[in-house]
Every structure is written in C-alpha cells, then in structure tokens.
Design a protein around this motif. Structure first.
Motif, mmCIF file in Angstrom:
data_model
loop_
_atom_site.group_PDB
_atom_site.id
_atom_site.type_symbol
_atom_site.label_atom_id
_atom_site.label_comp_id
_atom_site.label_asym_id
_atom_site.label_seq_id
_atom_site.Cartn_x
_atom_site.Cartn_y
_atom_site.Cartn_z
ATOM 1 N N THR A 11 -0.628 2.610 -15.690
ATOM 2 C CA THR A 11 -0.347 1.250 -15.206
ATOM 3 C C THR A 11 1.167 1.074 -15.041
ATOM 4 O O THR A 11 1.750 1.679 -14.144
ATOM 5 C CB THR A 11 -0.940 0.200 -16.163
ATOM 6 N N TYR B 40 0.822 -1.208 0.000
ATOM 7 C CA TYR B 40 0.000 0.000 0.000
ATOM 8 C C TYR B 40 0.860 1.263 0.000
ATOM 9 O O TYR B 40 0.550 2.237 -0.692
ATOM 10 C CB TYR B 40 -0.931 0.010 1.210
ATOM 11 N N LEU C 131 8.896 0.493 -10.458
ATOM 12 C CA LEU C 131 7.827 -0.441 -10.090
ATOM 13 C C LEU C 131 8.309 -1.887 -10.160
ATOM 14 O O LEU C 131 7.956 -2.711 -9.304
ATOM 15 C CB LEU C 131 6.620 -0.240 -11.005
ATOM 16 N N TYR D 74 1.270 5.967 -7.500
ATOM 17 C CA TYR D 74 0.151 6.086 -8.438
ATOM 18 C C TYR D 74 -0.719 7.334 -8.329
ATOM 19 O O TYR D 74 -1.096 7.892 -9.382
ATOM 20 C CB TYR D 74 -0.711 4.827 -8.376
ATOM 21 N N ARG E 52 3.903 1.615 -1.217
ATOM 22 C CA ARG E 52 4.540 1.795 -2.529
ATOM 23 C C ARG E 52 3.542 2.281 -3.571
ATOM 24 O O ARG E 52 3.824 3.185 -4.349
ATOM 25 C CB ARG E 52 5.175 0.476 -2.995
ATOM 26 N N LEU E 53 2.361 1.660 -3.588
ATOM 27 C CA LEU E 53 1.346 2.068 -4.558
ATOM 28 C C LEU E 53 0.861 3.487 -4.269
ATOM 29 O O LEU E 53 0.639 4.278 -5.191
ATOM 30 C CB LEU E 53 0.161 1.092 -4.523
#
Length: 343
Positions: A117, A71, A146, A78, A73-74
């Motif tokens: 993405t 969580y 990523l 993003y 890292r995302l």
C-alpha cells in the motif's frame, strides 16, 4: 517534450548509485577514491528531481484526463512493487528466517499489507534480525514518491497553484533545516517526519519549476552540462558540502546545484542515452529489487560470505530488473495507455 534526452540514462545511473553504495555500506567494502567521488551524486535526490520534472509534464499532458495520469502513476509503481513483495516473502522463507508457523503472525500480515500500500517504511521487530534489519529498506522512498504524486495532483487542480507551490517549497526548506539541526534523528517523530513529503518537497520542486517554466529555464541549462558540472564541483569541494537528505543552508545550495546539474545533463549530449541503453528502462527494477537479494545473501552467508558472492547478487538484481521491465512494467503501462486511448 523532446524525446531526445537522457532521462532514462540518468535514472539508471541514480539507481546504480543507490545500489552500489548500499553494497559498499552493508558489505563493509573499501571505497576507492573514484567511487567515493560518485557518492556526492546522491541517487535519491537525483531521482526526486527527475520525478518532479517528468510528473509535472505528465500532468500537463493529461490535464483533460486526470484518470490517465492516475492510472499511469499507479501502473508505474504498484505492479513491480507487488512482485517485489512476493519475492521478498519467498526469500525470507528460503533463507530459513521465516518459518511456516510464523506466516500468519499478525505483525507479519500487517507488514505485507504495508508493503503493498503506502506504508513501506514500517518494519516490525520480528524482521529486525533479518539481513541488515529490513527486508527492503529502499522502499521507504516509495512512500515519499506516492505522496508527491497525489499532492502535486491536488495542487495542480487549484486555481492559485503557483502561490501554493511557492509556499510549500519554502515551508519544506524551513522545516527541513529546523528539524534536522534542532532535534536528534533517532527521535520517533523525526523518523516519521523523514518519511513524509515535507522535507523533500523542494527536491521535487526543482524539477517542477524547470518543467513549468521550461521555455525560459531550459536556455540556462541546455547543452551546458560541463559548465554546471564545474560550478557544482567547485562549490561542493571548496566548501566541503556534499549533498545530503538532512540539510542546513549551505547543503541546500549543494542539493539545488545537483538538481540543476542533473537536468542540464538531461538536455546535453541528447543522443547519449539512446546510444548507450536505447529504450531500456530498468532503473526502477534495480532500485526495487537490489536490497532483496543483498539481504538474502547477508542473512544466508554472513557479510564475508555475501561479499564472496557479490557477483551473484548483482547478476540476480539485473536479471530480475530486465525481466520486470520486459514482461511486467512495460506491458502494463502500454495496456493502460491503449485502454484509456480507446475509451
């Protein structure tokens, strides 16, 4: 980890290095000797090294809750990435390049999907005449970052991760040297290789090894920045081997020395970052947004016109980066941490 370090300052300086040398390259500015010296401190290599150190520590801290790591890292990557994609869409539209009739072009829709993405390196031909040929070329490194996030997670979960780390590090170095000394960089499969984690894995691993064995290795660098700065400059200028992304053995040494130098700075003059920038962290925003505005000004006004408006482009970049940090990146990361903690 001791909170008295210079990682925020290092990331900011690395992002600025990338931004200003993109500006110099694309606006064809004359480089004064003082700025040319800082071209030896490749911002992307610096960011990869710092990322390796901090991500490994993040994994260690969250070893009992991998969900927290994922969580974090995302949440770090993003939200701001998606906002930059939205800004990119509107800038393409307001520049006059993107017409309403082209909005639902299949290649363009695929491009937007790639941007949000993991395929940020891909740009369709329909956008190659905009700005410098890519609405936001800086995002190619997001793809690599990523890959590292998830590869190091998989390795971390293995029982014999030390052997895997060593093997992948050696493989990264060997393949990097082999591919870029034997083949043309213009070949399609070489370009695909360049957006994979393989040629840059050793850059991350410099940071990982210092994090993993920090009780011993930090003794070699803590408070010794000036010594490592001297060693780095002696090697780079004595052998004329400036750090690069495509390496031979002598440039590999330059890159390793740069990584060690950066980590030494993180743990020397430890209060410098807090004194200069406090808890401000706009490095990701600067890295993420600067090419959006540079491309817009180049397409709208040409290189000469963009050069005359350079102050506007730089101001916009800083303004959006500050707003992104204050109202988007920081609140989302705090929300993720608090939510996981409550659970």
């Amino acid at each position: 980890m001791d909170k008295e370090n210079n990682f925020n300052l290092i990331r900011l300086l690395a992002a600025l290095q990338v931004m200003f040398f993109h500006t110099i390259e694309h606006l064809k500015l004359k480089v004064i000797p003082f700025l040319n010296y800082f071209s030896t401190y490749k911002g992307v290599i610096v960011l990869f090294t710092v990322s390796g150190y901090l991500i490994y520590l993040s994994l260690e801290r969250n070893s009992t809750s991998i969900k927290q790591y994922i969580y974090n890292r995302l949440g770090r990557i993003y939200p701001a990435l998606w906002v930059s994609t939205i800004i990119s869409f509107f800038l393409l539209f307001f520049s006059g390049y993107l017409k309403i009739s082209k909005i639902f072009n299949s290649k363009l829709l695929l491009y937007w999907f790639a941007q949000i993405t993991i395929f940020q390196f891909w740009t369709p031909e329909i956008l190659k005449n905009y700005g410098v040929g890519n609405p936001n070329g800086s995002l190619a490194t997001i793809t690599i970052e990523l890959q590292f996030y998830f590869l190091i997670l998989l390795i971390f979960l293995l029982k014999r991760k030390n052997i895997v780390f060593i093997l992948l590090t050696v493989l990264s170095i060997i393949l990097n040297i082999f591919v870029y000394t034997k083949f043309s960089k213009d070949l399609v499969y070489v370009k695909l290789f360049s957006v994979s984690i393989i040629p840059y894995f050793y850059n991350f691993m410099i940071g990982v090894y210092f994090a993993k064995y920090r009780k011993f290795l930090l003794k070699l660098i803590e408070g010794k920045f000036l010594m490592w700065l001297l060693l780095y400059n002696i090697y780079v200028y004595r052998y004329e081997k400036i750090p690069e992304y495509y390496i031979d053995f002598s440039i590999l040494i330059s890159n390793i020395l740069l990584g060690i130098l950066v980590l030494s700075f993180a743990f020397s003059f430890k209060k410098l970052s807090n004194f200069l920038i406090g808890d401000i962290d706009i490095s990701y925003g600067i890295y993420l947004y600067h090419m959006l505005f540079l491309n817009f000004f180049i397409h709208k006004f040409g290189i000469i016109g963009a050069k005359e408006r350079m102050l506007y482009y730089i101001t916009l970049t800083f303004l959006v980066a500050i707003l992104s940090d204050k109202f988007l990146e920081r609140p989302i990361l705090n929300y993720i941490k608090n939510k996981i903690r409550r659970k």
